[in-house]
Write an enzyme that holds these catalytic residues in place. Sequence first.
Site, short mmCIF file in Angstrom:
data_model
loop_
_atom_site.label_atom_id
_atom_site.label_comp_id
_atom_site.label_asym_id
_atom_site.label_seq_id
_atom_site.Cartn_x
_atom_site.Cartn_y
_atom_site.Cartn_z
N THR A 47 0.83 -1.21 0.00
CA THR A 47 0.00 0.00 0.00
C THR A 47 0.86 1.25 0.00
OG1 THR A 47 -1.67 -1.19 1.27
CG2 THR A 47 -1.83 1.21 1.23
N THR A 48 1.86 1.29 0.90
CA THR A 48 2.72 2.46 1.02
C THR A 48 3.57 2.65 -0.23
OG1 THR A 48 2.80 1.96 3.38
CG2 THR A 48 4.34 3.61 2.58
N TYR A 110 -12.59 -5.17 -3.71
CA TYR A 110 -13.65 -4.83 -4.66
C TYR A 110 -14.63 -5.97 -4.88
CZ TYR A 110 -16.30 -2.97 -8.51
OH TYR A 110 -17.34 -2.54 -9.31
N TYR A 136 -2.34 -10.17 4.51
CA TYR A 136 -2.46 -8.75 4.84
C TYR A 136 -3.95 -8.43 4.99
CZ TYR A 136 -1.87 -3.63 4.22
OH TYR A 136 -1.89 -2.26 4.36
N ARG A 141 -9.50 -0.76 3.75
CA ARG A 141 -9.18 -0.49 2.35
C ARG A 141 -9.83 -1.50 1.41
NH1 ARG A 141 -5.01 2.94 0.59
NH2 ARG A 141 -3.91 4.01 2.26
N LYS A 164 -0.41 -9.72 8.71
CA LYS A 164 -0.28 -8.29 9.03
C LYS A 164 -1.67 -7.81 9.38
CE LYS A 164 0.76 -3.72 7.10
NZ LYS A 164 1.16 -2.96 5.89
N ILE A 206 4.89 -4.13 10.38
CA ILE A 206 5.23 -3.71 9.02
C ILE A 206 4.88 -2.24 8.97
CG2 ILE A 206 4.73 -3.99 6.57
CD1 ILE A 206 4.27 -6.96 7.11
#
Length: 299
Positions: A47-48, A110, A136, A141, A164, A206
């Site tokens: 993501t980052t 989605y 994750y 999100r 995570k 993380i």
Amino acid sequence: MRTPFTGVGTALVTPFTKSGQLDEAAVRRLGRRQIDAGVHFLCPCGTTGENPTLTDVERLRIVEILVDEANGNVPILAGAGGYDTKELIHLGGELAKAGASGFLSVTPYYNKPTQEGLYQHYRAFAESTELPIVVYNVPGRTGVNVEVPTLARLAQIPNIVGVKEASGNVSQMCEVLAAVPGDFLVLSGDDGLTLPLMAVGGRGIISVAGNEIPAEMVQMVEAAERNDFRAARAVHARIFPLMSINFIESNPVPVKAAMAAMGLVEEVYRLPMVSPKAQSKDRILKVLKDLGLLKAALV
């Protein structure tokens, strides 16, 4: 005892040139900075790292550069997730060829699979590779939460080695720890919740803030690992404003703006990500100044 993918793994930003291309020299430079600061593993293309806007060629190149720079000294947990299981399996194979040590695999987003769909998705991915996989879970999100019973099932698959946990739900994290085997890694996905999670059995973070302050994150987590929570809390209290300000707008916008102010990267994003609002940037700069992190020219 620390095992691979415990301690501090930095969720690396992806640096771009002013023309918007992948900045390979900066990828190498940022990786070296992390390794020199003592981080325990690197986590690119998540993501980052603005993963949704990276091409597969770019993902592979980032991993190749970091593998070369790490030279076996730290593992590379490459971001590899998505809503198409077949496509994920293909990407995982290519990342493995590029030298990835394992995968951080975000839940499908989605299309919002059921819990059974999540299980079958991860099982298929695990069966396609010998490399370890860290699930994750970031429902804010993706729109889907990996529920505790599902994660307990996934933990029985030999190469699904951890999660995570970025649900922000500390009670759920405690339930996970009670439901999974003792060697299954539960990592924080939120810098500010690292110490609470480690206090009940989590194995590290993380980290977004690791991009800016890798040495301080290592100091905090290693203190917690040796059960010196007094020392860990002192570090936490000092750096908490930075951990918080990194989420004043959607990640990775604030952290990338901060790193640009620190002289580490160009402040270049790929649409739909854009620079933070002026008020947000002012607040970011104030936190950086208070912590002594700004370039001398900007102080």
